[in-house]
Write a protein that holds these residues in place. Structure first.
Motif, PDB file in Angstrom:
ATOM      1  N   UNK A   1       0.778  -1.415   0.324  1.00 30.51           N
ATOM      2  CA  UNK A   1       0.138   0.135  -0.245  1.00 30.51           C
ATOM      3  C   UNK A   1       1.213   1.118   0.028  1.00 30.51           C
ATOM      4  N   UNK A   2       0.814   2.301  -0.739  1.00 33.15           N
ATOM      5  CA  UNK A   2       1.477   3.758  -0.501  1.00 33.15           C
ATOM      6  C   UNK A   2       1.004   3.800   0.281  1.00 33.15           C
TER       7      UNK A   2
ATOM      8  N   UNK B   1      -9.156   6.576  14.806  1.00 26.67           N
ATOM      9  CA  UNK B   1      -9.212   7.846  14.416  1.00 26.67           C
ATOM     10  C   UNK B   1     -10.021   9.241  15.397  1.00 26.67           C
TER      11      UNK B   1
ATOM     12  N   UNK C   1      -4.844  10.415   1.342  1.00 26.44           N
ATOM     13  CA  UNK C   1      -5.416   9.275   1.908  1.00 26.44           C
ATOM     14  C   UNK C   1      -5.254   8.694   3.656  1.00 26.44           C
ATOM     15  N   UNK C   2      -5.165   7.808   3.774  1.00 31.98           N
ATOM     16  CA  UNK C   2      -5.151   7.537   5.043  1.00 31.98           C
ATOM     17  C   UNK C   2      -4.699   6.055   5.273  1.00 31.98           C
ATOM     18  N   UNK C   3      -4.185   5.069   5.560  1.00 32.02           N
ATOM     19  CA  UNK C   3      -4.302   3.036   6.116  1.00 32.02           C
ATOM     20  C   UNK C   3      -4.578   3.024   6.772  1.00 32.02           C
ATOM     21  N   UNK C   4      -4.445   1.859   6.932  1.00 25.86           N
ATOM     22  CA  UNK C   4      -5.783   0.987   8.024  1.00 25.86           C
ATOM     23  C   UNK C   4      -4.689   0.892   9.342  1.00 25.86           C
ATOM     24  N   UNK C   5      -5.590   1.260  10.494  1.00 24.43           N
ATOM     25  CA  UNK C   5      -5.182   0.953  11.381  1.00 24.43           C
ATOM     26  C   UNK C   5      -5.501  -0.184  12.004  1.00 24.43           C
TER      27      UNK C   5
ATOM     28  N   UNK D   1       1.633   9.921   2.373  1.00 25.42           N
ATOM     29  CA  UNK D   1       1.931  10.466   1.342  1.00 25.42           C
ATOM     30  C   UNK D   1       1.547  11.830   1.044  1.00 25.42           C
TER      31      UNK D   1
END
Lengths: 341, 341
Positions: free
Chosen positions: A67-68, A146, A134-138, A71
């Motif tokens: 996954x990116x 969040x 964007x955001x990433x899995x937590x 950024x």
């Protein structure tokens, strides 16, 4: 004391200066890019079948992979013939995105449009985890949950008024300038935030500065801390730093303040800071940082708007009814730093 | 059969038509707004202390309260003197945002810039839950977990190539047009998605059409279904509908296809659909919808790009090396619908 004197002089200047506001401007390019970030890899999660569009067959989704992440997103409008010598970068505050600068809740054009009209190339960004960044899995990639801002918190923390009842009365400060009839429209601009992504966010901002600057940076609220640290990281790249209601600042004992001597700073404060307890606290670090800058021979002006006779501004002062008057003050200050052709 | 004939005629037209591409254009306003959505109220969650900015004191956060949810975000650039009779709205696909239209991963200007150059007012949106539209707490407000697209899925589902290994070899289709050296940059554009927000998303798109149109709508992938349904909801408002690789369509037995008779449709397909099994399935609903439209006396052209001799386009054809050639074809088709001054 000296900051108050600077402020009063600027207030006089706003009357004298008449910024030619074009109704139209010639644009070379509108576009965007992502900058910074890294690839994160997940493994060990089970697959599942998902129907992505109604009527479409299910697609087997393997959540593992690359996954990116981390950024940031940057939107720009480049003018055909900018008058400003360097572009202006607009960095939003916590729980918000670059939309802060694009529009006002009452539908009036935002400061992006103001600075385009005034002849700047304008870059509006979304920090890591916000909006188009964007955001990433937590908790697998982002390390905490969040936070979601309630309308009540926005109303009270942003100093629109002292109290907000759910489905009930919203009490505004007397004389405040926020377009409160459009407060619910403003609430649509909010996005979730994490409190564990500061290092990644700073890295992305630093990467943005490396890519685009020399530049002018305008920061708001939580963006203050990122802007000040970006200046520490690349003092030669930031030709002026305007902090609108910064909610934090680096500890001047832990940074080399002398490096910032040639980065002119302007800190802008709205009204009602004495009426919301947390703002008494939030001002402490930016004030200390400013004092350290001045002590080191740097330039750090302060526009205390109510002290200058400009009353009623909230924390979201780029959206207040008199916000373009404030933008004009900032533009005049930038021009005085020798940054306009 | 008739669709192939239409396509070949258009392919000839692309050679004949030379769109005057200005390097610069006069802009009246750049801005944005949110549209649609509702207020959701949460209760019963415990409070917690959170430090929002390094160095700032902790703030007690009550997660209960009112939230703005299910709105969408819309960015616009209005020209001083548009040539198009109505604005063009660009709607992205699944797991993506309006960034799809703003830039290409290799840094070249996106279709937003193309259509601005061609004389259209351009509106680029982020659907509910994506990008600057924001998203809501789950499972309390959104009813399922978000999905995160892996780089492998993007590579294979978007028909860039047949296989992608983690930290390893990425095999591209021979002759494909995606700028694969910038694939990791493209991956930064991805955002999480939910599969339970379609009704809310459709409501927001319909609200956008009510607010901005008459207009031209260009949709991509998952946006296809939303665009077709928006046309059913307001056939008088959508003067042309261009569906780039739609991944779904309404069941024509369940809608009044006759209402769409005066909404000219264009469906555009890239290459390699026979090489990725899921695309054989994904084309079925849009093809049935198109056939029903034609049977009802409507106009529904198809640009089967490889059938027209334009080879190598991926699912992300607005980012492919030849993407501006495809945009020009679409512009010419729009002009033929009588929508340019």
């Amino acid at each position: 004391m000296s900051s108050i004197r600077v402020s009063l002089m600027a207030a006089v200047a706003v009357v004298a200066t008449s910024l030619p506001m074009r109704a139209e401007y010639m644009v070379k390019e509108v576009g965007s890019f992502h900058v910074g970030g890294r690839t994160a890899t997940l493994s060990g999660q089970p697959s599942r079948d998902v129907v992505f569009s109604p009527g479409a067959p299910p697609i087997k989704v393997d959540p593992n992979g690359e996954f990116a992440v981390e950024q940031m997103y940057v939107h720009y409008v480049k003018l055909a013939q900018p008058k400003a010598r360097v572009p202006i970068l607009l960095w939003h505050g916590g729980g918000l995105t670059g939309v802060t600068w694009e529009t006002k809740p009452d539908g009036k054009p935002g400061w992006q449009q103001f600075f385009l009209n005034a002849g700047y190339d304008v870059y509006v960004s979304d920090a890591v985890e916000r909006g188009r960044a964007s955001w990433a899995r937590y908790p697998e990639i982002f390390k905490s949950e969040p936070m979601f801002r309630t309308k009540k918190e926005a109303w009270e923390l942003f100093r629109i008024g002292p109290s907000y009842e759910i489905a009930g009365r919203r009490v505004a400060f007397e004389g405040q300038q926020f377009p409160i009839e459009a407060f619910d429209q403003f609430a649509k601009q909010g996005v979730p935030r994490w409190v564990t992504n500061d290092a990644a966010t700073q890295n992305a901002y630093n990467a943005l500065v490396e890519r685009i600057c020399p530049c002018i940076v305008v920061v708001h609220s939580q963006g203050g801390n990122f802007g000040f640290n970006a200046a520490v990281a690349a003092p030669d790249k930031i030709k002026a730093l305007v902090a609108i209601e910064p909610s934090g600042a680096p500890d001047s004992a832990k940074i080399d303040v002398g490096k910032l001597k040639d980065v002119p700073h302007l800190i802008v404060w709205g009204d009602f800071r004495d009426k919301v307890a947390v703002w008494q606290q939030l001002q402490i670090a930016p004030n200390k940082y400013r004092d350290a800058l001045v002590a080191a021979g740097g330039k750090a002006d302060v526009f205390d708007l109510p002290g200058m006779g400009i009353k009623g501004n909230t924390h979201m002062l780029m959206m207040d009814r008199n916000s373009d008057d404030v933008a004009r003050l900032i533009h005049d200050w930038i021009a005085k730093q020798g940054l306009m052709n």
